[in-house]
Design a protein around this motif. Structure first.
Motif, PDB file in Angstrom:
ATOM      1  N   LYS A  46      44.597  43.147  27.329  1.00  0.00           N
ATOM      2  CA  LYS A  46      45.836  42.618  27.913  1.00  0.00           C
ATOM      3  C   LYS A  46      45.471  41.489  28.867  1.00  0.00           C
ATOM      4  CE  LYS A  46      48.230  46.178  26.303  1.00  0.00           C
ATOM      5  NZ  LYS A  46      49.218  46.063  25.276  1.00  0.00           N
ATOM      6  N   THR A  47      46.410  40.560  29.045  1.00  0.00           N
ATOM      7  CA  THR A  47      46.245  39.522  30.055  1.00  0.00           C
ATOM      8  C   THR A  47      47.424  39.605  31.023  1.00  0.00           C
ATOM      9  OG1 THR A  47      47.432  37.868  28.755  1.00  0.00           O
ATOM     10  CG2 THR A  47      45.040  37.939  28.502  1.00  0.00           C
ATOM     11  N   CYS A  48      47.216  39.137  32.231  1.00  0.00           N
ATOM     12  CA  CYS A  48      48.291  39.113  33.221  1.00  0.00           C
ATOM     13  C   CYS A  48      48.054  37.942  34.174  1.00  0.00           C
ATOM     14  CB  CYS A  48      48.360  40.437  33.992  1.00  0.00           C
ATOM     15  SG  CYS A  48      46.991  40.724  35.114  1.00  0.00           S
ATOM     16  N   TRP A  49      49.066  37.639  34.988  1.00  0.00           N
ATOM     17  CA  TRP A  49      48.893  36.581  35.982  1.00  0.00           C
ATOM     18  C   TRP A  49      48.026  37.099  37.128  1.00  0.00           C
ATOM     19  CZ3 TRP A  49      50.451  37.861  40.814  1.00  0.00           C
ATOM     20  CH2 TRP A  49      51.471  38.800  40.950  1.00  0.00           C
ATOM     21  N   GLY A  74      49.317  40.862  38.320  1.00  0.00           N
ATOM     22  CA  GLY A  74      50.579  41.380  37.798  1.00  0.00           C
ATOM     23  C   GLY A  74      50.397  42.554  36.865  1.00  0.00           C
ATOM     24  N   TRP A  75      49.648  43.551  37.309  1.00  0.00           N
ATOM     25  CA  TRP A  75      49.458  44.765  36.518  1.00  0.00           C
ATOM     26  C   TRP A  75      49.435  45.940  37.485  1.00  0.00           C
ATOM     27  CZ3 TRP A  75      49.559  44.380  31.339  1.00  0.00           C
ATOM     28  CH2 TRP A  75      49.395  45.553  30.627  1.00  0.00           C
ATOM     29  N   TRP A 107      52.766  31.675  34.008  1.00  0.00           N
ATOM     30  CA  TRP A 107      51.795  32.262  33.095  1.00  0.00           C
ATOM     31  C   TRP A 107      52.044  31.736  31.696  1.00  0.00           C
ATOM     32  CZ3 TRP A 107      47.327  33.914  33.847  1.00  0.00           C
ATOM     33  CH2 TRP A 107      46.674  34.722  32.940  1.00  0.00           C
ATOM     34  N   ASP A 144      52.549  45.850  40.966  1.00  0.00           N
ATOM     35  CA  ASP A 144      51.444  44.908  40.880  1.00  0.00           C
ATOM     36  C   ASP A 144      50.247  45.551  41.584  1.00  0.00           C
ATOM     37  OD1 ASP A 144      53.147  42.718  39.797  1.00  0.00           O
ATOM     38  OD2 ASP A 144      54.074  42.850  41.772  1.00  0.00           O
ATOM     39  N   THR A 169      42.685  48.933  32.424  1.00  0.00           N
ATOM     40  CA  THR A 169      43.985  49.495  32.783  1.00  0.00           C
ATOM     41  C   THR A 169      43.898  51.014  32.800  1.00  0.00           C
ATOM     42  OG1 THR A 169      44.805  49.678  30.518  1.00  0.00           O
ATOM     43  CG2 THR A 169      45.148  47.562  31.646  1.00  0.00           C
ATOM     44  N   LEU A 175      41.627  44.448  30.766  1.00  0.00           N
ATOM     45  CA  LEU A 175      42.577  43.558  31.413  1.00  0.00           C
ATOM     46  C   LEU A 175      41.847  42.302  31.869  1.00  0.00           C
ATOM     47  CD1 LEU A 175      45.504  43.214  32.507  1.00  0.00           C
ATOM     48  CD2 LEU A 175      44.662  44.146  34.662  1.00  0.00           C
ATOM     49  N   ALA A 177      42.347  38.161  33.532  1.00  0.00           N
ATOM     50  CA  ALA A 177      43.216  37.211  34.234  1.00  0.00           C
ATOM     51  C   ALA A 177      42.354  36.075  34.771  1.00  0.00           C
ATOM     52  CB  ALA A 177      43.965  37.907  35.364  1.00  0.00           C
TER      53      ALA A 177
END
Length: 186
Positions: A46-49, A74-75, A107, A144, A169, A175, A177
């Motif tokens: 997964k990717t997040c900001w 943002g996770w 993002w 977050d 995660t 994860l 970013a």
């Protein structure tokens, strides 16, 4: 070791075949066995900001000072022991000179492959998080994570342009970013 691995994969194939055969016998499509085979071979990523030094732009970090560096991601559910921040001197495949903003993150379509490419070019420097806590920092309904790193632990060089986050995660997915950084006093 190789023969043990071969035996395990052979058992998986036999097990999948049995699942597919059982599915057909009970009127369930044989795709059941194929779906589980596909799930086992694909990695969950997964990717997040991510916002380094929230509220600041550029994200200036004093490499010689022993000061905390706050990072928002943002996770909501990250395994604390898995978190590491990796400096990168390569430019990201997107405009990394801009700072990420946690209140309104821009993002883009950044994939795990994009960030993996940057990670593959790093020189092995990384820092674990000193503190990890869950908090809703951007005001939306989901949570977050607030991370704190020691600036000295990052081992920043003057050529570094990005900080890459790698973590796991709560559900066991990888994860990733990225955000820009501007090191000083290197």
């Amino acid at each position: 070791m190789e023969s043990k691995r071969h035996a395990q994969s052979r058992r998986r194939v036999l097990k999948r075949g049995a699942l597919a055969t059982a599915g057909v016998a009970f009127g369930v499509p044989s795709l059941v066995g194929q779906a589980s085979a596909q799930d086992e071979t694909e990695d969950c990523c997964k990717t997040c900001w991510m916002d380094v030094k929230p509220g600041c732009c550029p994200n200036t970090v004093n490499a010689r000072a022993d000061e905390p560096v706050t990072v928002y991601i943002g996770w909501p559910n990250v395994k604390p022991e898995s978190v590491r921040l990796v400096p990168s001197s390569d430019r990201a495949p997107f405009e990394s000179r801009r700072c990420q903003k946690y209140r309104n993150p821009k993002w883009r379509d950044i994939t795990c492959a994009d960030i993996d490419g940057l990670l593959s070019e790093t020189d092995g420097r990384s820092a674990p998080a000193c503190r990890v806590k869950n908090e809703n920092v951007d005001g939306d309904a989901d949570g977050d994570t607030v991370l704190t790193f020691c600036s000295c632990d990052l081992e920043l060089c003057s050529s570094d342009r990005s900080l890459l986050l790698e973590a796991e995660t709560g559900s066991g997915c990888r994860l990733l970013a990225v955000d820009s950084v501007k090191p000083v006093n290197c």
